[in-house]
Structures are given as structure tokens and as C-alpha cells.
Design a protein around this motif. Structure first.
Motif, short mmCIF file in Angstrom:
data_model
loop_
_atom_site.label_atom_id
_atom_site.label_comp_id
_atom_site.label_asym_id
_atom_site.label_seq_id
_atom_site.Cartn_x
_atom_site.Cartn_y
_atom_site.Cartn_z
N VAL A 219 10.04 -3.88 7.28
CA VAL A 219 9.64 -2.56 7.76
C VAL A 219 8.12 -2.53 7.93
O VAL A 219 7.38 -2.90 7.02
N GLY A 220 7.66 -2.07 9.10
CA GLY A 220 6.22 -1.95 9.36
C GLY A 220 5.84 -2.57 10.68
O GLY A 220 6.60 -3.37 11.24
N GLY A 221 4.66 -2.20 11.17
CA GLY A 221 4.24 -2.72 12.47
C GLY A 221 2.81 -3.24 12.46
O GLY A 221 2.20 -3.47 13.49
N ASP B 102 -0.38 -5.92 10.64
CA ASP B 102 -0.55 -7.36 10.40
C ASP B 102 0.27 -7.83 9.20
O ASP B 102 0.82 -8.93 9.22
N SER B 103 0.35 -6.99 8.16
CA SER B 103 1.13 -7.40 6.98
C SER B 103 2.58 -7.62 7.37
O SER B 103 3.19 -8.62 6.97
N ALA B 104 3.14 -6.72 8.14
CA ALA B 104 4.54 -6.83 8.53
C ALA B 104 4.76 -8.09 9.36
O ALA B 104 5.75 -8.81 9.16
N MET B 105 3.83 -8.38 10.29
CA MET B 105 3.98 -9.58 11.12
C MET B 105 3.86 -10.84 10.25
O MET B 105 4.61 -11.80 10.40
N GLU B 106 2.91 -10.80 9.33
CA GLU B 106 2.70 -11.96 8.45
C GLU B 106 3.93 -12.20 7.58
O GLU B 106 4.40 -13.33 7.43
N GLU B 107 4.47 -11.11 7.05
CA GLU B 107 5.66 -11.23 6.20
C GLU B 107 6.84 -11.75 7.03
O GLU B 107 7.55 -12.65 6.61
N VAL C 199 9.41 -4.24 2.57
CA VAL C 199 8.63 -3.10 3.04
C VAL C 199 7.18 -3.55 3.09
O VAL C 199 6.60 -3.95 2.07
N ALA C 200 6.60 -3.55 4.30
CA ALA C 200 5.23 -4.05 4.50
C ALA C 200 4.43 -3.01 5.27
O ALA C 200 4.02 -3.21 6.39
N ILE C 201 4.24 -1.86 4.62
CA ILE C 201 3.55 -0.76 5.30
C ILE C 201 2.16 -0.50 4.70
O ILE C 201 1.60 0.56 4.85
N GLY C 202 1.64 -1.51 4.02
CA GLY C 202 0.28 -1.42 3.50
C GLY C 202 0.21 -1.28 1.99
O GLY C 202 1.24 -1.11 1.32
P1 NAP Z 1 -1.63 -1.17 8.35
O1 NAP Z 1 -2.46 -1.88 9.33
O2 NAP Z 1 -2.05 0.17 7.84
O3 NAP Z 1 -0.17 -1.04 8.98
C1 NAP Z 1 0.83 -0.34 8.33
C2 NAP Z 1 2.05 -0.32 9.23
O4 NAP Z 1 3.10 0.30 8.53
C3 NAP Z 1 1.82 0.48 10.52
O5 NAP Z 1 2.46 -0.15 11.59
C4 NAP Z 1 2.45 1.81 10.19
O6 NAP Z 1 3.01 2.45 11.31
C5 NAP Z 1 3.56 1.43 9.26
N1 NAP Z 1 3.84 2.49 8.32
C6 NAP Z 1 2.97 3.12 7.47
N2 NAP Z 1 3.61 4.03 6.72
C7 NAP Z 1 4.90 3.98 7.12
C8 NAP Z 1 6.06 4.69 6.72
N3 NAP Z 1 6.01 5.61 5.74
N4 NAP Z 1 7.22 4.40 7.33
C9 NAP Z 1 7.30 3.47 8.30
N5 NAP Z 1 6.23 2.75 8.72
C10 NAP Z 1 5.05 3.02 8.13
O7 NAP Z 1 -1.38 -2.04 7.00
P2 NAP Z 1 -1.29 -3.64 6.85
O8 NAP Z 1 -0.41 -4.20 7.87
O9 NAP Z 1 -0.97 -3.87 5.41
O10 NAP Z 1 -2.77 -4.14 7.11
C11 NAP Z 1 -3.86 -3.60 6.33
C12 NAP Z 1 -5.14 -4.28 6.79
O11 NAP Z 1 -5.12 -5.65 6.36
C13 NAP Z 1 -5.30 -4.28 8.29
O12 NAP Z 1 -6.64 -4.10 8.59
C14 NAP Z 1 -4.83 -5.65 8.71
O13 NAP Z 1 -5.47 -6.10 9.90
C15 NAP Z 1 -5.24 -6.49 7.50
N6 NAP Z 1 -4.35 -7.65 7.38
C16 NAP Z 1 -4.64 -8.77 8.09
C17 NAP Z 1 -3.80 -9.86 8.03
C18 NAP Z 1 -4.10 -11.07 8.83
O14 NAP Z 1 -4.96 -11.01 9.66
N7 NAP Z 1 -3.43 -12.17 8.63
C19 NAP Z 1 -2.66 -9.84 7.25
C20 NAP Z 1 -2.38 -8.68 6.54
C21 NAP Z 1 -3.23 -7.58 6.62
P3 NAP Z 1 2.10 3.06 12.49
O15 NAP Z 1 1.65 1.85 13.28
O16 NAP Z 1 3.03 3.96 13.23
O17 NAP Z 1 0.98 3.77 11.81
#
Ligand code: NAP
Length: 309
Positions: free
Chosen positions: A150-152, A154-159, A235-238
Motif C-alpha cells: 500500500v502506498g505510492g 518511493d518507500s512503496a516502490m522500494e518495498e 503498508v508503506a505510506i511513510g
Molecule cells: P511519501 O513520499 O510521503 O509517500 C507516502 C505515500 O503513501 C504517498 O503515495 C501517499 O499517497 C500514500 N499515503 C499516505 N497516507 C496514506 C493513507 N492513509 N492511505 C493510503 N495511502 C497513503 O513517503 P515515503 O514513500 O516513505 O518517502 C518519504 C521520503 O523518503 C520521500 O522524500 C522519499 O523520496 C524518500 N525515500 C527515498 C527512497 C529512495 O530514493 N530509494 C526510498 C524511500 C524513501 P499520496 O501520493 O496520495 O499522498
């Protein structure tokens, strides 16, 4: 007010307890304020196979019990109290808990981060039983199984990409029809034939009595509700770093984690150190948290010595 301590450690995950082991062995008689979830995120996982030193996998809570005993063995005092306020403007620093007020010359913050959850009852119940927030930790247990991520972002793609090493299929469920993830991560995920995408959809419920059997999904555009069988839900929503007590006192990085100097646990206030997931939004592993906990204790020890110079 009790006597001023040499070092107080906030948090009792791998970072906090490793800091305690090192500070204890350094004769600093540390006080660990373990918080309301002693042991941190590892207490929410089941088998841990990637912490060095255990040929046979150990359960997350058991690993934390052993670490706690090891810290106590070297003279650490551990209290299961939650810090509710800190004053870092005046030295020695003050920490208030629900039960008492403490002072210390050095402070190690290891309060961790919390994975964001969807807020479903079934999610908490099945955590560690097919429901996970960490593919690196748990992916291995899903060999030849169907997984939902679940999620869209980078974390979700990485997972999702990591999980394709094990799963027969990984379906990414995203609430919109655009990914938030960086283009490179999106491209990698889209190119991977083991990964599919379900757009504009939310998980309404995780199904299964004592282990995950599927998810109930709802299409936000059409309102359609259906069930998808799977054995794993990630669940990978941050994550949210647990910094509420320090947000106005310490410098945070652009993602809200406590800023530390490169290759160091030194924060923006002299004598205050940060270790583990509260300052690391990249690796987030028990072993890296333990590593920075060790660094924090060594840096705190040097700081305390410098007070005598
Ligand atoms: P994020 O960028 O905040 O993305 C969270 C995703 O979860 C979003 O797609 C969001 O949807 C979705 N989401 C949030 N709450 C939700 C809910 N209650 N129900 C359903 N979907 C929900 O978090 P992240 O992916 O953990 O990344 C955090 C930061 O770390 C980012 O800056 C990212 O670039 C970085 N990061 C980088 C890498 C890498 O480069 N390898 C890996 C991991 C993380 P919406 O899109 O609709 O808001």
C-alpha cells in the motif's frame, strides 16, 4: 530533585539500549527512560533473521529483552516512563516524565520513528502475522506468495521491488492514479513484470483471523468493493520520527528527523546526541540503529570528559 545524572537515554529500541550498554561499560551509570512502548519497533515484528549473532532467528521482542538485560548487566537503570517535556536550553538538561523530573549532563535521544498505519483494527491485529511495515525485515517470509503493497511513494516502490525477490506477484494499491515516487523508482517498478498496480483504490480491511488471507478494496472513483486474496500486506505510506518533544529546540532536517553532523550523532545542541531512527530516514535497520547508539554513547563520553577540561 534527584542528583544530576551523567547521561540520560530516551528510548529503549536497539539504538537506546546499545547506547546504554556502551555508556554502562564506560561507568556512566546511564538512566534509560524506556517510554510507553519499551523495546521500540522490534517489539512489533516477529522473527528477526538479519541481526548479526543469531544463526537461529530470534523473535523481535526476545531480542529486545536480551538487549535490555545486557544493558542492565552493565549498571543501566531502566524506567518504563514516558518523557513528556525536556528543557535543553539550560545545562544540565531537564527531562520530565509522567512520574518524575530528572537532570543530566548529556542526553541521548533514541526515540525512534513510527511507521504510519492505515488505522484499521485488522492492521494492528495482524501486524507480524502477514502484515508488515518493513520489507527488508519480513520479505524473506513470503517466498512464492502473493503480496499487496500500500502506498505510492518511493518507500512503496522500494518495498515492492524488494519483495519481487520472493513473491510470485506484488500488487501496489494506491489511492490516486499518479505515483508520488521519483521517476527512476516509478520506472523500475513499472518495468518489473512481477509488479502490478491498482489505482484510485484504498484498503478497507485486511482479511484473516490469525494470519493475512487477503484485503478488501474499495475503488474511490466507482465505489466498487471487492476482495483480493494475498498472504502478505506491506503498508508503506511513510514514517513519522518521534520528535514532538524536540521540534522547537533542536535542528531538524527537511524531513523532520533530528539533524546530526555527518558521521556523528552530535545535534545542534552541545551535549545532546541523537541515534537510531529518530535521525535516520534512510537505513532504518536494527543494526544501523545499534551502530549509531554506540556512536552516541562514545560521543557522550567524550563530551563529558571535555566538561572537565
Ligand atoms: P511519501 O513520499 O510521503 O509517500 C507516502 C505515500 O503513501 C504517498 O503515495 C501517499 O499517497 C500514500 N499515503 C499516505 N497516507 C496514506 C493513507 N492513509 N492511505 C493510503 N495511502 C497513503 O513517503 P515515503 O514513500 O516513505 O518517502 C518519504 C521520503 O523518503 C520521500 O522524500 C522519499 O523520496 C524518500 N525515500 C527515498 C527512497 C529512495 O530514493 N530509494 C526510498 C524511500 C524513501 P499520496 O501520493 O496520495 O499522498
Amino acid at each position: 530533585m534527584p542528583p544530576v545524572r551523567k547521561v540520560i537515554i530516551l528510548g529503549s529500541g536497539p539504538a537506546g539500549l546499545t547506547a546504554a550498554i556502551y555508556a554502562g561499560r564506560g561507568n556512566l551509570v546511564p538512566l534509560v527512560l524506556a517510554g510507553s512502548q519499551p523495546g521500540g519497533q522490534l517489539t512489533l515484528t516477529t522473527l528477526v533473521e538479519n541481526f548479526p549473532g543469531f544463526v537461529d532467528p530470534i523473535m523481535g521482542p526476545d531480542l529486545m529483552t536480551v538487549m535490555r538485560k545486557q544493558a542492565e548487566h552493565f549498571g543501566t537503570e531502566i524506567r518504563d516512563e514516558d518523557a513528556v517535556a525536556v528543557d535543553l536550553r539550560v545545562h544540565p538538561f531537564t527531562v520530565k516524565t509522567t512520574d518524575a523530573t530528572y537532570q543530566s549532563q548529556a542526553l541521548i535521544i533514541a526515540t525512534g520513528a513510527s511507521a504510519k498505519l492505515l488505522g484499521l483494527e485488522s492492521e494492528r491485529r495482524l501486524l507480524g502475522r502477514g502484515m508488515s511495515t518493513c520489507a527488508t525485515c519480513d520479505g524473506f517470509f513470503f517466498k512464492d506468495q502473493e503480496i499487496v503493497v500500500v502506498g505510492g511513494g518511493d518507500s512503496a516502490m522500494e518495498e515492492a521491488l524488494f519483495l519481487t525477490k520472493f513473491a510470485t506477484h506484488v500488487e501496489v494499491i494506491h489511492r490516486r492514479n499518479h505515483l508520488r515516487a521519483s521517476k527512476i523508482m516509478q520506472d523500475r517498478a513499472r518495468r518489473n513484470e512481477t509488479i502490478g498496480f491498482t489505482w484510485d483504490t484504498v484498503v478497507e480491511e485486511i482479511l484473516g483471523a490469525d494470519k493475512v488471507a487477503g484485503v478488501r478494496l474499495r475503488d474511490l472513483k466507482t465505489g466498487a468493493v471487492w476482495e483480493r486474496p494475498c498472504q502478505g500486506v506491506f503498508v508503506a505510506i511513510g514514517h513519522t520520527p518521534n520528535t514532538e518533544l524536540f521540534a522547537d529546540l533542536l535542528e531538524l532536517n527537511d524531513r523532520g528527523y533530528i539533524a546530526t553532523r555527518p558521521w556523528s550523532t552530535v545535534t545542534s545542541i552541545s551535549g545532546v546526541f541523537a541515534a537510531g531512527d529518530v535521525q535516520d530516514n534512510v537505513f532504518r535497520q536494527a543494526v544501523t540503529a545499534a551502530g549509531t547508539g554506540c556512536m552516541a554513547a562514545m560521543e557522550a563520553e567524550r563530551y563529558l570528559e571535555s566538561l572537565h577540561d
